[in-house]
Write a protein that holds these residues in place. Structure first.
Motif, PDB file in Angstrom:
ATOM      1  N   ARG A  78       0.547  -1.317   0.082  1.00  0.00           N
ATOM      2  CA  ARG A  78       0.115   0.266  -0.138  1.00  0.00           C
ATOM      3  C   ARG A  78       0.786   1.557  -0.368  1.00  0.00           C
ATOM      4  O   ARG A  78       0.881   1.987  -0.810  1.00  0.00           O
ATOM      5  CB  ARG A  78      -0.874   0.211   1.151  1.00  0.00           C
ATOM      6  N   ARG A  79       1.855   1.148   0.408  1.00  0.00           N
ATOM      7  CA  ARG A  79       2.941   2.573   1.079  1.00  0.00           C
ATOM      8  C   ARG A  79       3.897   2.724  -0.402  1.00  0.00           C
ATOM      9  O   ARG A  79       3.188   4.061  -1.237  1.00  0.00           O
ATOM     10  CB  ARG A  79       3.699   2.345   1.759  1.00  0.00           C
ATOM     11  N   ARG A  84       1.807   7.192  -6.460  1.00  0.00           N
ATOM     12  CA  ARG A  84       1.133   7.975  -7.228  1.00  0.00           C
ATOM     13  C   ARG A  84       1.552   9.292  -6.802  1.00  0.00           C
ATOM     14  O   ARG A  84       1.122   9.828  -8.116  1.00  0.00           O
ATOM     15  CB  ARG A  84      -0.665   7.775  -6.380  1.00  0.00           C
ATOM     16  N   ARG A 136       1.439   4.166  -2.968  1.00  0.00           N
ATOM     17  CA  ARG A 136       1.341   5.371  -2.322  1.00  0.00           C
ATOM     18  C   ARG A 136       1.458   6.175  -2.396  1.00  0.00           C
ATOM     19  O   ARG A 136       2.089   7.577  -3.699  1.00  0.00           O
ATOM     20  CB  ARG A 136       0.470   6.082  -0.943  1.00  0.00           C
TER      21      ARG A 136
END
Length: 283
Positions: free
Chosen positions: A10-11, A17, A14
């Motif tokens: 997830r990190r 992005r 992120r």
């Protein structure tokens, strides 16, 4: 009991992005940053075979030379006058027309909306000759008033499309409730409808202003007198017959002409985005 999921993917997503967003912002800002760098460089740095990203010895000589060579202040005043006139007239014409088209969804209104969208596909070269002949008959060639008229005609279709969608987003029940409370038609439009249309009106006016400020082709063809030329036309005077004569002053003048548009969008970005999205969703 299940083990918690790892947070590393997830990190990583992120971070990816944010990296993509940063790269996109740098891509958009690169022309403006390079223009600023060029405007602050000395003639020796501009002639270097290995140009540097950041000027080693920043100078404002290019800015002073640009104002000395060309009447940039007078041209900017002409552009501001034309842009403000275009924005005001476009809003005054588009607002009542868009309201009528939004409230009366007849076959004629649908046909008008379709024609508004189709008219935006016409290229400048296709309409310049008829416009020139019409303005010649009206004795508006080489006139800022004639240029405002052309810009209004060119901006009005998109302004109508956007404001019509925004007017449809205003519930008709609010107007009916105001009528039940005893408000007249004019009072209802001024006190109820107009405040709700304010974001769309602001976005429309700013669109017309920026379009007129940056437009070059019509101004080049219709304006002949040097004292009436707008800023985009005056910028071409820095370019000689064999190419760019002075890159530094040209970059300084181009940067100064770009700053008003950037400042307007930066100050009212949220209102522009809200007006555009509301008009697009409801169209």
């Amino acid at each position: 009991m299940t083990a918690p999921r790892p947070r590393r993917p997830r990190r990583a997503a992120r971070a990816g992005r944010y990296t993509a967003l940063l790269g996109y912002l740098l891509f958009l800002a690169f022309p403006l940053l390079w223009l600023l760098s060029t405007a602050l460089k000395s003639p020796r740095e501009l002639a270097s075979a290995h140009p540097a990203w950041i000027p080693r010895h920043p100078t404002l000589a290019n800015v002073r030379q640009a104002f000395a060579e060309q009447p940039l202040a007078h041209a900017a005043a002409n552009s501001a006058l034309v842009a403000l006139g275009t924005a005001v007239v476009t809003v005054l014409l588009a607002t009542p027309m868009a309201y009528v088209m939004a409230r009366h969804r007849t076959l004629l209104a649908r046909a008008a909306t379709g024609w508004v969208v189709v008219s935006q596909a016409f290229p400048f070269v296709l309409v310049i000759i008829p416009l020139f002949l019409v303005l010649k008959e009206l004795r508006l060639i080489d006139s800022l008033t004639g240029l405002v008229l052309v810009y209004v005609v060119w901006s009005l279709p998109f302004a109508l499309w956007m404001l019509t969608g925004h007017a449809r987003a205003v519930p008709a029940e609010l107007e009916e409730a105001a009528a039940v409370d005893g408000a007249g038609r004019l009072r209802t439009l001024v006190s109820v409808t107009a405040p709700l249309l304010a974001p769309g009106i602001a976005a429309t006016g700013l669109f017309a202003f920026v379009t007129a400020w940056n437009e070059f082709f019509f101004a080049l063809v219709l304006l002949k007198s040097p004292e009436r030329q707008t800023l985009p036309v005056v910028l071409t005077h820095f370019i000689g017959a064999e190419g760019v004569a002075d890159l530094g002053p040209l970059a300084a003048a181009a940067l100064l002409s770009t700053l008003p548009s950037v400042a307007v969008f930066a100050l009212v970005q949220r209102r522009i985005t809200g007006g555009l999205l509301a008009g697009a969703v409801k169209s």
